[in-house]
Design a protein around this motif. Structure first.
Motif, short mmCIF file in Angstrom:
data_model
loop_
_atom_site.label_atom_id
_atom_site.label_comp_id
_atom_site.label_asym_id
_atom_site.label_seq_id
_atom_site.Cartn_x
_atom_site.Cartn_y
_atom_site.Cartn_z
N TYR A 189 19.43 -24.74 29.82
CA TYR A 189 18.79 -24.35 28.56
C TYR A 189 18.06 -23.02 28.71
O TYR A 189 17.91 -22.28 27.76
CB TYR A 189 17.80 -25.44 28.11
CG TYR A 189 18.50 -26.68 27.62
CD1 TYR A 189 19.47 -26.61 26.61
CD2 TYR A 189 18.21 -27.93 28.17
CE1 TYR A 189 20.13 -27.74 26.18
CE2 TYR A 189 18.87 -29.07 27.74
CZ TYR A 189 19.82 -28.97 26.74
OH TYR A 189 20.49 -30.09 26.31
N ALA A 190 17.62 -22.75 29.93
CA ALA A 190 16.87 -21.50 30.14
C ALA A 190 17.79 -20.29 30.31
O ALA A 190 17.34 -19.15 30.24
CB ALA A 190 15.98 -21.65 31.37
N ALA A 213 23.70 -19.47 41.02
CA ALA A 213 23.40 -20.31 42.19
C ALA A 213 24.08 -19.83 43.47
O ALA A 213 23.49 -19.85 44.54
CB ALA A 213 23.78 -21.75 41.89
N ILE A 214 25.35 -19.43 43.35
CA ILE A 214 26.10 -18.96 44.52
C ILE A 214 26.59 -17.55 44.21
O ILE A 214 27.30 -17.35 43.22
CB ILE A 214 27.30 -19.89 44.83
CG1 ILE A 214 26.81 -21.32 45.07
CG2 ILE A 214 28.10 -19.39 46.02
CD1 ILE A 214 25.92 -21.49 46.26
N GLY A 246 21.20 -18.20 47.36
CA GLY A 246 22.60 -18.22 46.92
C GLY A 246 23.53 -17.28 47.65
O GLY A 246 24.67 -17.07 47.23
N GLN A 247 23.05 -16.69 48.76
CA GLN A 247 23.89 -15.77 49.53
C GLN A 247 23.81 -16.10 51.02
O GLN A 247 22.82 -16.65 51.47
CB GLN A 247 23.40 -14.32 49.33
CG GLN A 247 23.51 -13.83 47.91
CD GLN A 247 22.90 -12.44 47.75
OE1 GLN A 247 21.88 -12.13 48.34
NE2 GLN A 247 23.53 -11.62 46.94
N ILE A 248 24.86 -15.70 51.74
CA ILE A 248 24.75 -15.77 53.21
C ILE A 248 24.13 -14.46 53.65
O ILE A 248 24.58 -13.38 53.26
CB ILE A 248 26.13 -16.00 53.85
CG1 ILE A 248 26.58 -17.44 53.56
CG2 ILE A 248 26.08 -15.76 55.36
CD1 ILE A 248 27.98 -17.79 54.00
N VAL A 249 23.04 -14.54 54.44
CA VAL A 249 22.35 -13.30 54.84
C VAL A 249 22.60 -12.95 56.30
O VAL A 249 22.38 -11.82 56.72
CB VAL A 249 20.82 -13.37 54.55
CG1 VAL A 249 20.57 -13.43 53.06
CG2 VAL A 249 20.17 -14.56 55.26
N LEU A 284 17.71 -17.30 37.85
CA LEU A 284 18.05 -17.00 36.45
C LEU A 284 18.13 -15.48 36.29
O LEU A 284 18.87 -14.96 35.49
CB LEU A 284 16.96 -17.53 35.51
CG LEU A 284 17.07 -18.98 35.04
CD1 LEU A 284 15.78 -19.42 34.40
CD2 LEU A 284 18.25 -19.17 34.09
N ASP A 285 17.29 -14.83 37.10
CA ASP A 285 17.23 -13.37 37.02
C ASP A 285 17.06 -12.84 38.45
O ASP A 285 15.97 -12.46 38.86
CB ASP A 285 16.02 -12.98 36.15
CG ASP A 285 15.95 -11.49 35.95
OD1 ASP A 285 16.99 -10.81 36.14
OD2 ASP A 285 14.86 -10.98 35.63
N PRO A 286 18.16 -12.83 39.23
CA PRO A 286 18.05 -12.44 40.64
C PRO A 286 17.56 -11.01 40.80
O PRO A 286 17.86 -10.15 39.97
CB PRO A 286 19.48 -12.57 41.17
CG PRO A 286 20.20 -13.39 40.17
CD PRO A 286 19.54 -13.14 38.85
#
Length: 347
Positions: A18-19, A24-25, A232-235, A278-280
């Protein structure tokens, strides 16, 4: 290494809420070779479980795969129908979930629960399937297996239930076993037994394991390679020794620093919280929590820098123009050990 059986390329998954869209990935790639154990490590919410659920085709209804491929023996699992995935799930790729109580059917005897995948996937007749269920029950170390095969889940302890869940996952001898925090609910002694059991069974049935955990300590004796996930990332990824003794990403330093060792008991939690997906953030997602962050960290996402043929980390600290910094004391100690290990190898 050996034969590559799984190749995840540039995976992107959003969740519709809803937001707004939760990213996520974000562009996740990794591979798995036959017979090896890959650990995916990170705080909760870093995307570990979403990644592995996508391999099983078990994403929630509001998940949207935006891009990428999941190649299992060169076939893209993302292109398969639910019916096709049902044939793969449990037979070729199996999963052990966190909580054994929710994975077991309270109304069904455990022998039947272990035999079910054989009857479904391998079309084994019931009597034979139950005989095989008994064998694997012994293999996972349930005492008095002949008697206990007719018991219900509530008649077993937490550690025994987790062994039963492992038996169900392994009964079809899957090529890939995904273990999602399989020992979280167990006390330390039983945890160690379960991990030893998984390693032992892996050798017997030559399965490859993807091991999901937030606890780097568990990984040391378990994994061949480690991928560190954040936001959501491989670092960072590398061999288990490279990640443990020669880590390069400040987030990996933070994870190692918050882990008890025999020498140090003053544990330091990583300050702050992960970013809102939601806002990376535009730059390095770890910048806000990184005491070593530079101006560029807020402006531009770092690429992967090569540390060795097997070791890569996405941090601007590895850029040739970055200032030389001294990592935390514990990390310096580990890096010295790593240098000694490497020097011994060369002799």
């Amino acid at each position: 290494m050996g034969e590559r059986i799984l190749d995840v390329k540039n995976l992107e998954i959003d969740f519709h809420t809803y937001a707004g869209e939760v990213k996520a990935i974000r562009d996740v790639s990794f591979h798995l070779d036959k017979g090896e154990t890959l650990a995916i490590v990170g705080e909760s919410g870093s995307g570990k479980s979403v990644t592995t659920k996508s391999l099983m085709g078990l994403l929630a209804n509001n998940a949207l795969v935006k891009g990428g491929q999941i190649l299992f023996h060169d076939e893209d699992l993302l292109k398969k129908t639910e019916k096709e995935m049902q044939n793969i799930r449990g037979k070729d790729i199996a999963m052990i979930f966190q909580d054994p109580m929710t994975s077991l059917d309270p109304t069904m005897k455990i022998g039947r629960q272990i035999a079910e995948p054989l009857m479904k996937h391998k079309k084994v007749e019931k009597k034979k399937a139950l005989a095989q269920a008994l064998e694997i029950l012994k293999l996972v170390g349930i005492t008095d297996a002949e008697k206990r095969i007719n018991d219900y889940p509530h008649q077993f302890s937490g550690g025994q239930r987790q062994r039963i869940v492992i038996a169900i996952a392994l009964v079809c001898y899957p090529e890939i076993l995904i273990a999602d925090e399989p020992t979280t609910a167990l006390d330390v002694t039983i945890q160690a037994q379960i991990l030893d059991l998984m390693k032992e069974l892996q050798e017997k049935i030559e399965t490859s394991i993807i091991f999901i955990t937030h606890d780097l300590g568990v990984v040391a004796g378990m994994a061949d390679r480690v991928a560190v996930m954040y936001a959501g990332q491989i670092v960072e990824y590398g061999s288990v020794d490279e990640i443990f003794y020669n880590p390069k990403h400040p987030y990996t330093w933070g994870l190692l620093n918050s882990m008890p060792t025999l020498d140090s008991t003053n544990l330091e939690a990583i300050p702050g919280t992960p970013p809102d997906l939601l806002d990376p953030p535009v730059g390095d997602p770890f910048a806000a929590r990184n005491p070593y962050a530079m101006k560029i960290d807020a402006e531009k996402q770092p690429p992967f820098f090569k540390v060795s043929d097997t070791h890569y980390a996405a941090t601007w600290l590895l850029h040739p123009d970055a200032p030389k910094i001294t990592p935390p004391e514990e990390i310096v100690r580990r890096q010295k050990l790593f240098e000694q290990l490497e020097a011994k190898k060369e002799i």
